[in-house]
Structure formats: structure tokens, C-alpha cells
Design a protein around this motif. Structure first.
Motif, mmCIF file in Angstrom:
data_model
loop_
_atom_site.group_PDB
_atom_site.id
_atom_site.type_symbol
_atom_site.label_atom_id
_atom_site.label_comp_id
_atom_site.label_asym_id
_atom_site.label_seq_id
_atom_site.Cartn_x
_atom_site.Cartn_y
_atom_site.Cartn_z
ATOM 1 N N VAL A 77 41.800 34.774 -18.042
ATOM 2 C CA VAL A 77 42.691 35.925 -17.882
ATOM 3 C C VAL A 77 43.011 36.027 -16.391
ATOM 4 O O VAL A 77 42.177 36.447 -15.591
ATOM 5 C CB VAL A 77 42.027 37.222 -18.385
ATOM 6 N N ASP A 78 44.213 35.617 -16.022
ATOM 7 C CA ASP A 78 44.607 35.619 -14.612
ATOM 8 C C ASP A 78 46.123 35.556 -14.555
ATOM 9 O O ASP A 78 46.729 34.587 -15.041
ATOM 10 C CB ASP A 78 43.995 34.418 -13.881
ATOM 11 N N GLU A 79 46.734 36.546 -13.938
ATOM 12 C CA GLU A 79 48.195 36.622 -13.878
ATOM 13 C C GLU A 79 48.797 35.500 -13.042
ATOM 14 O O GLU A 79 50.004 35.216 -13.138
ATOM 15 C CB GLU A 79 48.627 37.984 -13.306
ATOM 16 N N ARG A 80 47.968 34.817 -12.263
ATOM 17 C CA ARG A 80 48.486 33.726 -11.431
ATOM 18 C C ARG A 80 48.708 32.442 -12.214
ATOM 19 O O ARG A 80 49.279 31.485 -11.675
ATOM 20 C CB ARG A 80 47.529 33.497 -10.258
ATOM 21 N N ILE A 81 48.244 32.383 -13.445
ATOM 22 C CA ILE A 81 48.562 31.246 -14.315
ATOM 23 C C ILE A 81 49.906 31.574 -14.958
ATOM 24 O O ILE A 81 49.986 32.277 -15.954
ATOM 25 C CB ILE A 81 47.477 31.022 -15.378
ATOM 26 N N ALA A 105 32.016 32.768 -18.044
ATOM 27 C CA ALA A 105 32.596 33.282 -16.809
ATOM 28 C C ALA A 105 31.720 32.848 -15.644
ATOM 29 O O ALA A 105 30.513 33.114 -15.624
ATOM 30 C CB ALA A 105 32.700 34.796 -16.866
ATOM 31 N N VAL A 106 32.319 32.148 -14.650
ATOM 32 C CA VAL A 106 31.565 31.664 -13.488
ATOM 33 C C VAL A 106 32.364 31.952 -12.214
ATOM 34 O O VAL A 106 32.835 31.043 -11.540
ATOM 35 C CB VAL A 106 31.222 30.162 -13.615
ATOM 36 N N ARG A 111 38.066 34.280 -8.551
ATOM 37 C CA ARG A 111 37.492 35.445 -9.226
ATOM 38 C C ARG A 111 37.485 35.300 -10.739
ATOM 39 O O ARG A 111 36.676 35.919 -11.425
ATOM 40 C CB ARG A 111 38.255 36.711 -8.825
ATOM 41 N N SER A 112 38.400 34.472 -11.287
ATOM 42 C CA SER A 112 38.525 34.370 -12.741
ATOM 43 C C SER A 112 38.078 33.004 -13.281
ATOM 44 O O SER A 112 38.377 32.674 -14.428
ATOM 45 C CB SER A 112 39.972 34.631 -13.159
ATOM 46 N N HIS A 113 37.381 32.232 -12.481
ATOM 47 C CA HIS A 113 36.976 30.880 -12.889
ATOM 48 C C HIS A 113 36.114 30.951 -14.153
ATOM 49 O O HIS A 113 35.235 31.792 -14.280
ATOM 50 C CB HIS A 113 36.186 30.222 -11.768
ATOM 51 N N ILE A 114 36.401 30.050 -15.093
ATOM 52 C CA ILE A 114 35.574 29.909 -16.284
ATOM 53 C C ILE A 114 35.156 28.454 -16.441
ATOM 54 O O ILE A 114 35.717 27.549 -15.816
ATOM 55 C CB ILE A 114 36.298 30.389 -17.567
ATOM 56 N N ALA A 115 34.151 28.240 -17.271
ATOM 57 C CA ALA A 115 33.710 26.898 -17.636
ATOM 58 C C ALA A 115 33.629 26.830 -19.156
ATOM 59 O O ALA A 115 33.566 27.861 -19.836
ATOM 60 C CB ALA A 115 32.359 26.586 -17.015
ATOM 61 N N TYR A 116 33.648 25.620 -19.675
ATOM 62 C CA TYR A 116 33.558 25.381 -21.113
ATOM 63 C C TYR A 116 32.341 24.504 -21.374
ATOM 64 O O TYR A 116 32.154 23.470 -20.724
ATOM 65 C CB TYR A 116 34.811 24.676 -21.633
ATOM 66 N N PHE A 117 31.522 24.891 -22.351
ATOM 67 C CA PHE A 117 30.335 24.119 -22.685
ATOM 68 C C PHE A 117 30.295 23.857 -24.178
ATOM 69 O O PHE A 117 30.400 24.776 -25.004
ATOM 70 C CB PHE A 117 29.065 24.873 -22.279
ATOM 71 N N GLU A 138 37.349 33.211 -3.268
ATOM 72 C CA GLU A 138 37.539 34.604 -3.673
ATOM 73 C C GLU A 138 36.234 35.343 -3.990
ATOM 74 O O GLU A 138 36.203 36.573 -3.925
ATOM 75 C CB GLU A 138 38.460 34.667 -4.903
ATOM 76 N N GLY A 139 35.208 34.648 -4.339
ATOM 77 C CA GLY A 139 33.978 35.305 -4.745
ATOM 78 C C GLY A 139 33.044 35.588 -3.593
ATOM 79 O O GLY A 139 33.293 35.216 -2.437
ATOM 80 N N THR A 140 31.948 36.248 -3.895
ATOM 81 C CA THR A 140 30.904 36.546 -2.921
ATOM 82 C C THR A 140 29.747 35.565 -3.091
ATOM 83 O O THR A 140 29.618 34.923 -4.144
ATOM 84 C CB THR A 140 30.375 37.977 -3.136
#
Length: 254
Positions: A77-81, A105-106, A111-117, A138-140
């Protein structure tokens, strides 16, 4: 399942996970050409999986959609895509004929990075690399460390399928941090041998990364002490260790 690393750009990989009947999901197609070539050789695109919004990971989707208008595309979920896709978030599952992958969610690299497993494979984009991790755009540090710990908790025999061929450069830094690590020395030599034969150094086995990758070992004394020596002060906690290690890597020159 058959896994194929499709080289793209200078050092990207587009991953293709293929069933015995030649249906394939393609992960992070930054350009369309490698996917089109794979399809011409028999792979049948079942879906595209996107891990984050950066153009070198999504830039080929529009052309693939022109070739296959009904191609399913999953992403965060990211408006930049800026393309139509099926939005997925933490805990969702991508279930297609022959495929079943969970979404994690990673945040950290973005901020919106995801991974698939799924199927013993982790598609982690630019979050985790062999012997390294992604930059924090973007993250901390706390977010990035929590995300890496979540990936590190997957089954040890998981194949880590990352988005770039960075292993040799990461190995130089990792050896600088942890010069006496025998497993790391072996992994560096293995990677050198692979690249000398123009072979990808990934996927990597998670169990090996847990022995070699300093960004997955920030709770260990050897990494904490190396960061303390570099900073000239003792880190307050493990987040501080990770933050110092990441800053060290950002400015590192071999």
C-alpha cells in the motif's frame, strides 16, 4: 519449485519462481526485457510481486501489462506505486494456483517495504542482502532492526532472494567489522568463486547469513565491540549498535 535469477540493469535481480508446469511469479521486474525473454523460453507469467516503490523494482510492470493485460500484480500500500495493483499488507497471503506466499511488513529501507515468504523462499527486495542490508532511506534504526530480526526468525534453511548482487562489496565491509569469523571468510571465498564464473551469489541460505552477516548479529559481543571501537564510545543498546553499524557501512570505503 524452480528458482531463476534474471539479471537486470547493472546489478539487479528479477526473481522467477516457477512451478513444474512452467507457471511463474516474477518478483520486482524493474525492466520488462528479462521477463519477456524468460516468457519466450517457456515461462508462463502467473503474477508479479512488488516489494517496494523504487523504479528499479517496478519500472517494467507497465510494459508487461501491455503484453499481458490481465496479469495480476501484487504490491504494498503506497501511493508512489503509480500503477494499478492488488494491495497487500502484513499477514496477507498471495494464493494462486501452485503458489502460496505470506506477506511480511518490513519497513526500514522504505516505509512501506514488504517481503514475501513461501515455498522455503524469502523475497526481500532491498531489506536484507547477503552479508548486508539495505540503506535506511525512510525508516528508523529501530524499525530496520525489528524488520531484520523478523526475517532472521524464519526457518534457518530459507533461501534469501534479495534484489541486488552486492555480496562481494558487503563481504569486504563485513570482514573489516569481524575479521576473524571463519564462516564469513568461507562465504567470501565462495562468493568470489561464483562471480569468477559469472554466477549469482544469491540466493543465500539464512542459516549461513546468521553466522556471517553483521547486520543480523548486532546482539553479539564481537559486533558490539567493533562498533564501539569505531564510534569511540559504547553503544547504549542493540538499536544503537545497529545504527552505528549502518552509518559505518554508509561511509565505508575499502
Amino acid at each position: 519449485m524452480r528458482l531463476t535469477a534474471l539479471p537486470a540493469f547493472q546489478d539487479n535481480y528479477i526473481w522467477a519462481l516457477q512451478t513444474p508446469d512452467d507457471r511463474a511469479v516474477f518478483v520486482d521486474p524493474g525492466e520488462a526485457g528479462p521477463v519477456l525473454e524468460a516468457a519466450a523460453q517457456g515461462m508462463q507469467p502467473a503474477a508479479v510481486l512488488l516489494t517496494h516503490h523504487h523504479d528499479d523494482h517496478i519500472g517494467g510492470v507497465a510494459e508487461l501489462r501491455r503484453q499481458w493485460p490481465r496479469l495480476r500484480v501484487f504490491g504494498p500500500v503506497d501511493e508512489r506505486i503509480g500503477l494499478e495493483h492488488e494491495q497487500v499488507a502484513d499477514g496477507d497471503r498471495v494464493q494462486l494456483t501452485g503458489f502460496d506466499l505470506s506477506v511480511m511488513a518490513v519497513p526500514g529501507h522504505t516505509r512501506s517495504h514488504i517481503a514475501y515468504f513461501g515455498h522455503n523462499h524469502l523475497f526481500c527486495g532491498d531489506m536484507l542482502f547477503s552479508l548486508g542490508c539495505g540503506r535506511m532511506f525512510e525508516g528508523t534504526p529501530a524499525q530496520m532492526l525489528a524488520s531484520l530480526k523478523r526475517l532472521a526468525a524464519l526457518p534457518p534453511q530459507t533461501w534469501v532472494c534479495c534484489g541486488h548482487e552486492y555480496t562481494l562489496a558487503n563481504a569486504v565491509f563485513a570482514r573489516h567489522v569481524d575479521p576473524t569469523n571463519a564462516a564469513l571468510q568461507r562465504r567470501q571465498q565462495e562468493a568470489l568463486d561464483m562471480r569468477s564464473r559469472s554466477r549469482p551469489t544469491v540466493p543465500a541460505v539464512l542459516a549461513n547469513e546468521l553466522q556471517c552477516n553483521p547486520f543480523l548479529r548486532t546482539g553479539e559481543a564481537v559486533i558490539r565491540d567493533a562498533v564501539a571501537a569505531h564510534l569511540g564510545q559504547f553503544p547504549a543498546d542493540e538499536v544503537d549498535v545497529f545504527a552505528g553499524l549502518r552509518r559505518w557501512k554508509d561511509g565505508f570505503r575499502a
